[in-house]
Scaffold this motif. Structure first.
Motif, PDB file in Angstrom:
ATOM      1  N   GLU A 115       0.834  -1.209   0.000  1.00 23.33           N
ATOM      2  CA  GLU A 115       0.000   0.000   0.000  1.00 23.33           C
ATOM      3  C   GLU A 115       0.869   1.260   0.000  1.00 23.33           C
ATOM      4  O   GLU A 115       0.577   2.252  -0.684  1.00 23.33           O
ATOM      5  CB  GLU A 115      -0.889  -0.049   1.246  1.00 23.33           C
ATOM      6  CG  GLU A 115      -1.695   1.176   1.508  1.00 23.33           C
ATOM      7  CD  GLU A 115      -2.436   1.040   2.841  1.00 23.33           C
ATOM      8  OE1 GLU A 115      -2.786  -0.088   3.239  1.00 23.33           O
ATOM      9  OE2 GLU A 115      -2.649   2.078   3.484  1.00 23.33           O
ATOM     10  N   ARG A 146       0.764   4.039  -2.990  1.00 23.99           N
ATOM     11  CA  ARG A 146       0.498   5.449  -2.739  1.00 23.99           C
ATOM     12  C   ARG A 146       1.581   6.309  -3.387  1.00 23.99           C
ATOM     13  O   ARG A 146       1.303   7.335  -3.990  1.00 23.99           O
ATOM     14  CB  ARG A 146       0.420   5.705  -1.235  1.00 23.99           C
ATOM     15  CG  ARG A 146      -0.414   6.920  -0.884  1.00 23.99           C
ATOM     16  CD  ARG A 146      -0.475   7.157   0.612  1.00 23.99           C
ATOM     17  NE  ARG A 146      -0.966   6.006   1.349  1.00 23.99           N
ATOM     18  CZ  ARG A 146      -0.574   5.698   2.582  1.00 23.99           C
ATOM     19  NH1 ARG A 146       0.326   6.422   3.195  1.00 23.99           N
ATOM     20  NH2 ARG A 146      -1.085   4.650   3.189  1.00 23.99           N
ATOM     21  N   SER A 193      -4.791   6.663  -5.511  1.00 21.50           N
ATOM     22  CA  SER A 193      -5.606   7.434  -4.565  1.00 21.50           C
ATOM     23  C   SER A 193      -6.018   6.521  -3.409  1.00 21.50           C
ATOM     24  O   SER A 193      -5.909   5.295  -3.487  1.00 21.50           O
ATOM     25  CB  SER A 193      -6.859   7.950  -5.263  1.00 21.50           C
ATOM     26  OG  SER A 193      -7.713   6.862  -5.559  1.00 21.50           O
ATOM     27  N   TYR A 194      -6.540   7.120  -2.346  1.00 22.53           N
ATOM     28  CA  TYR A 194      -7.003   6.328  -1.207  1.00 22.53           C
ATOM     29  C   TYR A 194      -8.097   5.359  -1.630  1.00 22.53           C
ATOM     30  O   TYR A 194      -8.169   4.238  -1.154  1.00 22.53           O
ATOM     31  CB  TYR A 194      -7.481   7.248  -0.085  1.00 22.53           C
ATOM     32  CG  TYR A 194      -6.335   7.799   0.710  1.00 22.53           C
ATOM     33  CD1 TYR A 194      -5.768   7.059   1.753  1.00 22.53           C
ATOM     34  CD2 TYR A 194      -5.772   9.030   0.408  1.00 22.53           C
ATOM     35  CE1 TYR A 194      -4.689   7.540   2.467  1.00 22.53           C
ATOM     36  CE2 TYR A 194      -4.693   9.526   1.118  1.00 22.53           C
ATOM     37  CZ  TYR A 194      -4.152   8.776   2.148  1.00 22.53           C
ATOM     38  OH  TYR A 194      -3.085   9.247   2.846  1.00 22.53           O
ATOM     39  N   GLU A 195      -8.949   5.848  -2.537  1.00 17.86           N
ATOM     40  CA  GLU A 195     -10.050   5.007  -3.006  1.00 17.86           C
ATOM     41  C   GLU A 195      -9.508   3.780  -3.751  1.00 17.86           C
ATOM     42  O   GLU A 195      -9.955   2.660  -3.538  1.00 17.86           O
ATOM     43  CB  GLU A 195     -10.946   5.843  -3.924  1.00 17.86           C
ATOM     44  CG  GLU A 195     -12.358   5.306  -3.999  1.00 17.86           C
ATOM     45  CD  GLU A 195     -13.153   6.009  -5.090  1.00 17.86           C
ATOM     46  OE1 GLU A 195     -12.759   7.124  -5.510  1.00 17.86           O
ATOM     47  OE2 GLU A 195     -14.150   5.421  -5.522  1.00 17.86           O
ATOM     48  N   GLY A 233      -5.525  -0.237   3.372  1.00 12.19           N
ATOM     49  CA  GLY A 233      -6.092   0.488   4.504  1.00 12.19           C
ATOM     50  C   GLY A 233      -6.199  -0.378   5.750  1.00 12.19           C
ATOM     51  O   GLY A 233      -5.771  -1.543   5.764  1.00 12.19           O
TER      52      GLY A 233
END
Ligand SMILES: [Zn+2]
Length: 400
Positions: free
Chosen positions: A80, A84, A89-91, A99
């Motif tokens: 992750e 990033r 994106s976070y989505e 997450g």
């Protein structure tokens, strides 16, 4: 009982408001306890017969205490991290299974032996820097069975290494997908029953929650705190990290041991914390990792006399940090703490954040948990980056 006298030492006793320095000092220990500390020239005749161990003029401090960690978890979040930095994106990360919920999944899938094996190298990294006491939270199970398993593993760490563990139940950490839109039900059906069960098994020293827009509101946290109070357990809270939600004032109203992160705390919050004796636990590793901009109100904490602690917040997502010395450096560099505040933050004030009054200073009656450092000036502990000057770690009077 084994007696020893650490002589020819520079002591940082942490008495008073600063380092509490004693230039040519000695510490006498008997079994697990300190029985005397002060200038070597003032060593009482009663202790004069004890063979002196020459510390070579090195600095002796209370051993560091890491008062806020999520040390036990399954899996890792390196992929992750890479995604990033590649621009995801976070989505997109969430869709790829990243997450906090990815850690929850990995933790649920890991048995006790696996969780223990994964936690030990992280613990060893802290021990290498002299840490003798640390807090470990649950909070990646979010179901009864896994929350209890995490806390059992946390307790087992103290069987595997010479270290003291304080466990914190943190089921109100995040809302699992099956409770989406039903956070109240999650508190009632999972958090509170798992807290009761963990307490019945003797696995809980304190109770924590995450009060944030993405987590739980003050009313939901208050229900967890009411249960903690009924069980006679102290509380602490992840509060005011990303936004101001009123968690710090809530924590203070329950006489919380600590409010942690507190970047968005206000002057009024600082006053409330001072009145309730709540420690502000500053977590620069998360601030650094998340590229936060909002600084905690250090000046208000100083002005109102709020004790400040510093910790790694070791966790796989926002603070994959297992260096208490780097946490001290970051506290100074990012938040402008003084080196003396940083040392107090990982000793006397960290002990207070855990509700412990038998460690964190060098004084008669306290545990002989000590760190001997190859430094001349105590400010060196916070000054250097990526350098470990630990010469000797003493846990309950035993060098190890
Ligand atoms: Zn945390």
């Amino acid at each position: 009982m084994t007696q020893q006298c650490l002589a020819n030492a520079k002591l940082a006793t942490l008495a008073g408001d600063g380092y509490g320095l004693v230039a040519a000092g000695a510490v006498v220990t008997e079994g697990e306890r300190i029985v005397w500390a002060g200038p070597e020239s003032a060593l009482p005749p009663a202790h004069a017969h004890i063979p002196r161990r020459d510390m070579g003029g090195r600095l002796v401090t209370p051993a560091p205490i890491d008062c806020h960690t999520h040390l036990v978890f399954g899996g890792d979040r390196a992929r992750e991290f890479a995604l990033r930095l590649e621009g995801a994106s976070y989505e997109e990360i969430a869709r790829a299974g990243g997450g906090i919920l990815s850690t929850v999944k990995a933790t649920r899938e890991a048995d006790e032996a696996t969780l223990l094996a994964r936690a030990l190298p992280r613990l060893d990294a802290l021990i290498t820097e002299g840490v003798t006491t640390l807090e470990v939270k649950s909070g990646y199970g979010l179901d009864l069975e896994t929350e209890l398993r995490m806390l059992r593993v946390a307790r087992r760490l103290a069987d595997e290494r010479k270290v003291r563990i304080r466990t914190t139940h943190l089921c109100a950490h995040a809302c699992p997908p099956q409770y989406a839109g039903r956070k109240d039900a999650f508190i009632d059906e999972i958090c509170i029953p798992s807290l009761r069960a963990a307490h019945a098994e003797g696995l809980v020293d304190a109770v924590d929650g995450f009060c944030e827009g993405i987590a739980f509101d003050t009313e939901q946290i208050a229900r967890v705190f009411d249960t903690a109070r009924a069980l006679g357990l102290p509380v602490k809270l992840h509060a005011e990290q990303l936004t101001h939600q009123g968690g710090t004032a809530l924590a203070a109203s329950y006489g919380a041991l600590s409010a942690d992160h507190v970047e968005y705390a206000t002057e009024a919050d600082a006053r409330a914390m001072a009145e309730s004796g709540t420690v502000a636990v500053i977590l620069p590793g998360a601030f650094y990792t998340l590229h936060e901009k909002q600084l905690p109100p250090i000046a208000a904490f100083r002005e109102h006399g709020v004790p400040m602690a510093l910790s790694t917040d070791c966790n796989p997502g926002s603070s994959p940090l297992t260096s208490i010395l780097l946490a001290m450096n970051m506290g100074c560099t990012l938040f402008r703490l003084t080196p003396a505040e940083a040392l107090r933050g990982v000793t006397v004030n960290a002990a207070r954040a855990l509700g412990l009054d038998d460690c964190g200073r060098i004084a008669p009656g306290l545990r002989a948990d000590l760190a001997v450092w190859d430094v001349d000036d105590p400010a060196e502990l916070a000054w250097r980056i990526g350098f470990n000057p630990l010469h000797e770690r003493i846990f309950g009077g035993v060098s190890c």
